[in-house]
Scaffold this motif. Structure first.
Motif, short mmCIF file in Angstrom:
data_model
loop_
_atom_site.label_atom_id
_atom_site.label_comp_id
_atom_site.label_asym_id
_atom_site.label_seq_id
_atom_site.Cartn_x
_atom_site.Cartn_y
_atom_site.Cartn_z
N ARG A 1 -59.21 -6.62 -28.29
CA ARG A 1 -58.51 -5.75 -27.33
C ARG A 1 -58.72 -6.26 -25.91
O ARG A 1 -59.80 -6.69 -25.54
N SER B 1 -55.26 -5.27 -20.19
CA SER B 1 -53.82 -5.37 -19.96
C SER B 1 -53.42 -6.83 -20.09
O SER B 1 -54.26 -7.73 -20.01
N ARG C 1 -45.62 1.16 -33.96
CA ARG C 1 -44.77 1.35 -32.79
C ARG C 1 -45.51 0.82 -31.56
O ARG C 1 -46.74 0.89 -31.46
N SER D 1 -47.13 0.43 -27.98
CA SER D 1 -47.81 1.34 -27.06
C SER D 1 -46.95 1.58 -25.82
O SER D 1 -46.28 0.67 -25.33
N SER D 2 -46.98 2.79 -25.31
CA SER D 2 -46.25 3.09 -24.08
C SER D 2 -46.85 2.36 -22.88
O SER D 2 -46.23 2.26 -21.83
N ASN D 3 -48.08 1.84 -23.05
CA ASN D 3 -48.72 1.08 -21.97
C ASN D 3 -48.31 -0.39 -21.97
O ASN D 3 -48.64 -1.12 -21.03
N ALA D 4 -47.63 -0.83 -23.01
CA ALA D 4 -47.20 -2.23 -23.08
C ALA D 4 -45.96 -2.42 -22.21
O ALA D 4 -45.09 -1.56 -22.15
N ASP E 1 -46.68 -4.64 -28.76
CA ASP E 1 -48.13 -4.56 -28.72
C ASP E 1 -48.55 -3.11 -29.00
O ASP E 1 -47.98 -2.18 -28.41
N PHE F 1 -54.58 -5.97 -29.63
CA PHE F 1 -54.07 -4.91 -28.75
C PHE F 1 -54.37 -5.35 -27.32
O PHE F 1 -55.48 -5.17 -26.83
N ASN G 1 -53.00 -4.42 -24.45
CA ASN G 1 -52.83 -3.43 -23.37
C ASN G 1 -53.53 -2.13 -23.75
O ASN G 1 -52.97 -1.05 -23.64
N SER G 2 -54.80 -2.26 -24.15
CA SER G 2 -55.56 -1.08 -24.56
C SER G 2 -55.83 -0.14 -23.38
O SER G 2 -56.01 1.06 -23.56
#
Length: 339
Positions: free
Chosen positions: A157, A160, A199, A201-204, A210, A229, A231-232
């Motif tokens: 992880r 970003s 699906r 991540s909304s942070n990707a 991702d 991951f 963009n944890s």
């Protein structure tokens, strides 16, 4: 200064600047005598206070600089093949950061070029082989105390991803570390790969798929899975658990500080690979310097770099196809046959 190994560092970005610092302040037996970096101001900043170092804008000029006896390549991946071949032409020992080359074809050309020399000159920078926890796990698995390994569970992880990061880079940049670590820990080749995608991540960033879940099959019947991951959002974490016939062993949990105060506990999470693997990088470069001064080449070979590239290419194909993809390797030259 004459008894110190004179090193040319190619690249003065995030990784290169850290290696320049390491060679100057941490590692014994070496000194930086030349740096090649197109952005010369960045190179001058990285070498500030180091006596006798000369900054060049072109790699060839740094390789030909007075006092250069070895090369550390920390430039972007697309520049590695040419730099390695230039070093080979000069008979210079090399520590090359991964990737060996951006694709398997380029990596194989490097393998073939070194094989024609009839001797090893290059080591690839898979630094996890020098991490204290990974080395303990390798020793345990090699001892046979836990029986045959059945599964290897890996977590990778990042906080970003940089702006240039692509979906393919999840495999060929990030998971490439797990590819080499698995080959080394198990002493097995990775023969097939499947990639599963939850699906995004909304942070990707938009368009980056991702996280992903990567499953490798091996020549020895072990299954390796990797959660990648990038963009944890919370930290840099690398973990690995080997599940064997008679027990299991996990690494990656015990290297941070836990602060207890005000009725609670807080565990530090590293934010960067240069923090998490600082000791491993120090140990890797020191081992390279020590071996080079003795006229030896140890550590991961260019064959290991090629194998990682070939597995990663199969992984990228699996990302795109959604199917199980086989890994094809060229015939291993005798120079890289295991002892």
């Amino acid at each position: 200064m004459g008894d110190l190994l004179g090193v040319a560092v190619l690249g003065a970005g995030h990784m290169g600047a850290d290696h320049i610092r390491r060679l100057d302040r941490v590692v014994s037996g070496a000194r930086v005598v030349a740096v090649a970096e197109p952005e010369t101001d960045r190179a001058k900043e990285a070498t500030a206070g180091i006596d006798g170092v000369v900054v060049h804008s072109e790699p060839a000029a740094a390789l030909d600089a007075p006092g250069v006896e070895a090369v550390l390549i920390a430039s972007p991946g697309p520049a590695h093949e040419e730099a390695l071949l230039e070093a080979f032409a000069r008979g210079l020992p090399v520590l090359c950061e991964k990737p060996l080359a951006p694709d398997a074809a380029g990596a194989l050309r490097v393998v073939e070029a070194e094989a024609r020399l009839g001797r090893r000159l290059a080591q690839v920078g898979f630094m996890r082989r020098y991490d204290a926890e990974y080395m303990r796990l390798k020793s345990l698995l090699d001892s046979g105390r836990l029986g045959r390994p059945l599964m290897l569970h890996c977590t990778h992880r990042n906080v970003s991803s940089p702006s240039h990061f692509t979906t393919a880079m999840l495999i060929n940049s990030s998971v490439s570390h797990e590819i080499d670590a698995a080959r080394w820990l198990l002493d097995q080749e990775l023969t097939a790969v499947t990639v599963l995608r939850p699906r995004a991540s909304s942070n990707a960033p938009e368009g980056l798929l991702d996280p992903q879940f990567v499953v490798f099959e091996t020549s020895g019947g072990t299954v390796v899975d990797v959660e990648i991951f990038v963009n944890s959002g919370f930290g840099y974490q690398v973990r690995c658990e080997a599940v064997c016939e008679d027990g299991s062993a996990r690494i990656g949990d015990g290297h941070t500080m836990v602060v207890t105060a005000a009725g609670g506990a807080c565990e530090e999470v590293a934010q960067d690979y240069l923090v998490r693997f600082a000791d491993a990088y120090d140990r890797e470069v020191q081992a390279w310097v020590d071996a080079t001064r003795k006229g030896l080449v140890t550590g991961p070979s260019v064959w290991d770099g090629y194998a990682a590239a070939a597995v990663a290419e199969a992984g990228v194909r699996a990302q795109r196809s959604g199917a199980r993809e086989s890994v094809g390797l060229a015939t291993r030259p005798e120079l890289y046959e295991r002892a």
